[in-house]
Design a protein around this motif. Structure first.
Motif, PDB file in Angstrom:
ATOM      1  N   ASP A  43      -1.263  -3.488   4.135  1.00  0.00           N
ATOM      2  CA  ASP A  43      -0.070  -3.399   3.291  1.00  0.00           C
ATOM      3  C   ASP A  43      -0.406  -3.699   1.831  1.00  0.00           C
ATOM      4  OD1 ASP A  43       1.429  -2.778   5.531  1.00  0.00           O
ATOM      5  OD2 ASP A  43       2.189  -4.822   5.810  1.00  0.00           O
ATOM      6  N   VAL A  44      -1.254  -4.705   1.621  1.00  0.00           N
ATOM      7  CA  VAL A  44      -1.675  -5.026   0.255  1.00  0.00           C
ATOM      8  C   VAL A  44      -2.430  -3.844  -0.342  1.00  0.00           C
ATOM      9  CG1 VAL A  44      -3.135  -6.517  -1.161  1.00  0.00           C
ATOM     10  CG2 VAL A  44      -1.767  -7.518   0.688  1.00  0.00           C
ATOM     11  N   PHE A  45      -3.333  -3.252   0.462  1.00  0.00           N
ATOM     12  CA  PHE A  45      -4.108  -2.120  -0.033  1.00  0.00           C
ATOM     13  C   PHE A  45      -3.182  -0.976  -0.452  1.00  0.00           C
ATOM     14  CE2 PHE A  45      -6.032   2.032   0.919  1.00  0.00           C
ATOM     15  CZ  PHE A  45      -7.035   2.026  -0.045  1.00  0.00           C
ATOM     16  N   LEU A  46      -2.214  -0.647   0.376  1.00  0.00           N
ATOM     17  CA  LEU A  46      -1.305   0.455   0.043  1.00  0.00           C
ATOM     18  C   LEU A  46      -0.434   0.113  -1.165  1.00  0.00           C
ATOM     19  CD1 LEU A  46      -0.355   1.694   3.622  1.00  0.00           C
ATOM     20  CD2 LEU A  46      -1.930   2.757   1.983  1.00  0.00           C
ATOM     21  N   ASP A  47      -0.118  -1.168  -1.352  1.00  0.00           N
ATOM     22  CA  ASP A  47       0.549  -1.579  -2.589  1.00  0.00           C
ATOM     23  C   ASP A  47      -0.337  -1.263  -3.797  1.00  0.00           C
ATOM     24  OD1 ASP A  47       2.925  -2.449  -1.571  1.00  0.00           O
ATOM     25  OD2 ASP A  47       2.454  -4.598  -1.660  1.00  0.00           O
ATOM     26  N   LEU A  48      -1.624  -1.529  -3.659  1.00  0.00           N
ATOM     27  CA  LEU A  48      -2.558  -1.224  -4.747  1.00  0.00           C
ATOM     28  C   LEU A  48      -2.640   0.280  -4.990  1.00  0.00           C
ATOM     29  CD1 LEU A  48      -5.430  -3.742  -3.906  1.00  0.00           C
ATOM     30  CD2 LEU A  48      -4.035  -3.757  -5.981  1.00  0.00           C
ATOM     31  N   VAL A  49      -2.609   1.061  -3.909  1.00  0.00           N
ATOM     32  CA  VAL A  49      -2.667   2.518  -4.047  1.00  0.00           C
ATOM     33  C   VAL A  49      -1.514   3.032  -4.899  1.00  0.00           C
ATOM     34  CG1 VAL A  49      -2.509   4.718  -2.790  1.00  0.00           C
ATOM     35  CG2 VAL A  49      -3.955   2.877  -1.905  1.00  0.00           C
ATOM     36  N   ARG A  50      -0.349   2.410  -4.783  1.00  0.00           N
ATOM     37  CA  ARG A  50       0.820   2.834  -5.575  1.00  0.00           C
ATOM     38  C   ARG A  50       0.551   2.735  -7.073  1.00  0.00           C
ATOM     39  NH1 ARG A  50       3.190   0.145  -1.073  1.00  0.00           N
ATOM     40  NH2 ARG A  50       4.615   1.548   0.072  1.00  0.00           N
ATOM     41  N   HIS A  51      -0.346   1.820  -7.448  1.00  0.00           N
ATOM     42  CA  HIS A  51      -0.646   1.596  -8.867  1.00  0.00           C
ATOM     43  C   HIS A  51      -1.952   2.278  -9.296  1.00  0.00           C
ATOM     44  CE1 HIS A  51       2.121  -1.705  -7.863  1.00  0.00           C
ATOM     45  NE2 HIS A  51       2.425  -1.749  -9.140  1.00  0.00           N
ATOM     46  N   ALA A  52      -2.667   2.881  -8.367  1.00  0.00           N
ATOM     47  CA  ALA A  52      -4.023   3.372  -8.634  1.00  0.00           C
ATOM     48  C   ALA A  52      -4.038   4.855  -8.972  1.00  0.00           C
ATOM     49  CB  ALA A  52      -4.924   3.100  -7.434  1.00  0.00           C
ATOM     50  N   ASP A  53      -5.140   5.278  -9.536  1.00  0.00           N
ATOM     51  CA  ASP A  53      -5.385   6.692  -9.817  1.00  0.00           C
ATOM     52  C   ASP A  53      -6.360   7.303  -8.818  1.00  0.00           C
ATOM     53  OD1 ASP A  53      -4.066   7.036 -12.614  1.00  0.00           O
ATOM     54  OD2 ASP A  53      -5.286   5.220 -12.803  1.00  0.00           O
ATOM     55  N   VAL A  54      -7.322   6.491  -8.365  1.00  0.00           N
ATOM     56  CA  VAL A  54      -8.408   7.008  -7.532  1.00  0.00           C
ATOM     57  C   VAL A  54      -8.735   5.995  -6.447  1.00  0.00           C
ATOM     58  CG1 VAL A  54     -10.825   7.809  -7.518  1.00  0.00           C
ATOM     59  CG2 VAL A  54      -9.401   8.203  -9.545  1.00  0.00           C
ATOM     60  N   VAL A  55      -9.042   6.501  -5.252  1.00  0.00           N
ATOM     61  CA  VAL A  55      -9.636   5.711  -4.177  1.00  0.00           C
ATOM     62  C   VAL A  55     -10.987   6.334  -3.856  1.00  0.00           C
ATOM     63  CG1 VAL A  55      -9.467   5.002  -1.750  1.00  0.00           C
ATOM     64  CG2 VAL A  55      -7.400   5.075  -3.180  1.00  0.00           C
TER      65      VAL A  55
END
Length: 414
Positions: free
Chosen positions: A96-108
């Motif tokens: 869940d934390v990771f997907l929260d970060l994805v919301r703010h990210a440009d690239v994985v």
């Protein structure tokens, strides 16, 4: 843009990678200015390269870790300009934390075996659901579709499958593994090209996408730039050892104090070689006058060069060939090459520093071998300790408060 800004400033990259292929891709993105958040598993001690010898610490270099303060030289080089946070992605709270970060990210960026990220619930589909503009770069041995067997790959496995091992060495010799982990280093270059292209597409359309890079495909594609299948059909050697007859004179030749590399496939360069040797008349010899004639008499021509170079030092050979306009260079050992003043002056090789003790062991590593006329690029921050930035990232990027972070840590998610 202000002069001196890095071109990827403001971009957030979530780095799920480990070992070399993935971390080298995110290192390049970090050097170009992206904020790279390195996500490491606290249950396994983080990136596997944290345990690669040799180590650097207060007492300098050593082959075994003498104290908790010692840090792997591999990690010191590969994790510069990255922030480290810990997430145990086998736990739902961490996902869940990771997907929260994805919301703010440009690239994985990840380099799991194909299918692993999906099984964890952090693959492209899951990321796209929370951020449709996300760019998801996957570097794997064989591509997102996977491969028979384990589907896992190391550099030597990819070199073996790519055919590269049968391009070096003498024609009748055993297969030769390229000493540099070339598959591990080539795939991330294509991944970065893909990421940068996808960034351009997002800017134009707002649509993110998956960037799928196969180590095997990258290396085999590179190999196929030479028509090895055509050589085989024509009976031409695909392995030529230290010389390359189809480009004669071309190859490595012995000197009194080592070896020199010489590349003279054109008529102009070949004539320069003959003048340097003191035999300019060979340029009109029917055996050597044209490229095809030289190829037909390559064995004799290369034997003449062996005799000539073998009586001289590397510096003498290179100097006289340069005088006659022939591309030539000494064959250098790695330790000699990385201290070249030219690459040092351009920042293409740099001194590595321990985050606490500085450059105590005279260790070198890669700079960013791209220079811009206006933008900045390179590395100015040391490699992080495992999880060093966890609290800061969760607070500043996600807005988590202290109680929430404490709860995540107590649950084992961090």
């Amino acid at each position: 843009m202000n002069a001196g800004d890095k071109p990827l400033r403001g971009r957030i990259v979530l780095d799920l990678t480990t070992a070399l292929a993935g971390p080298y891709a995110t290192l390049l993105l970090a050097g170009l200015g992206a904020t790279v958040i390195k996500i490491e598993n606290p249950a396994t001690g983080g990136d596997s390269s944290r345990n690669n010898a040799p180590y650097l610490g207060a007492d300098g270099l050593r082959m075994d870790r003498g104290s908790a303060d010692d840090m792997s030289v591999s990690l010191i080089g590969r994790a510069r300009n990255k922030q480290s946070i810990t997430l145990n992605l086998k736990q739902q709270a961490a996902r869940d934390v990771f997907l929260d970060l994805v919301r703010h990210a440009d690239v994985v960026v990840e380099n799991y075996a194909a299918g692993t990220a999906d099984r964890l619930g952090i693959g492209y589909t899951a990321c796209r659901e929370v951020n449709p503009s996300i760019i998801y770069a996957a570097i794997s041995g064989f591509g997102a579709q996977g491969a028979p067997g384990s589907g896992k790959a190391m550099d030597s496995i990819i070199q073996a499958l790519s055919g590269v091992m049968y391009t070096s060495g003498e024609p009748e010799s055993d297969p030769v593994r390229v000493g540099l982990p070339i598959a591990d280093l080539l795939a991330p270059l294509f991944a970065v090209i893909g990421v940068l292209s996808a960034i351009v597409e997002v800017e134009q359309s707002g649509v993110g996408q998956q960037v799928d890079v196969s180590m095997l495909g990258a290396l085999t594609s590179l190999l196929s730039i030479e028509p090895f299948d055509a050589f085989e059909l024509l009976g031409a050697p695909t392995r030529t050892g230290r010389t390359l007859p189809r480009l004669a004179p071309f190859g490595m030749f012995p000197a009194k104090d080592g070896w020199v590399a010489l590349c003279a496939p054109t008529d102009t360069f070949a004539a320069g070689v003959f003048r340097a040797m003191g035999t300019p008349e060979l340029a009109d010899d029917p055996r050597f006058r044209t490229r095809d004639q030289r190829v037909g008499h390559a064995t004799e021509l290369h034997a003449r060069l062996d005799a000539w170079t073998g009586a001289r030092t590397r510096d003498e050979i290179v100097a006289v060939l340069a005088e006659h306009g022939v591309p030539a260079a000494p064959v250098r050992a790695p330790a000699e090459a990385i201290h070249d003043e030219l690459v040092r002056g351009r920042g293409e090789v740099v001194d590595l520093e321990h985050p606490d003790h500085g450059a105590t062991g005279q260790v070198s590593g890669p700079g960013l071998p791209i220079r811009f006329s206006e933008s900045a690029a390179g590395f100015d921050l040391p490699a992080p300790r495992l999880g060093e930035h966890t609290d800061d990232v969760l607070r500043t990027v996600l807005g988590y408060d202290g109680d929430r972070i404490t709860g995540l840590r107590e649950s084992g998610a961090l």
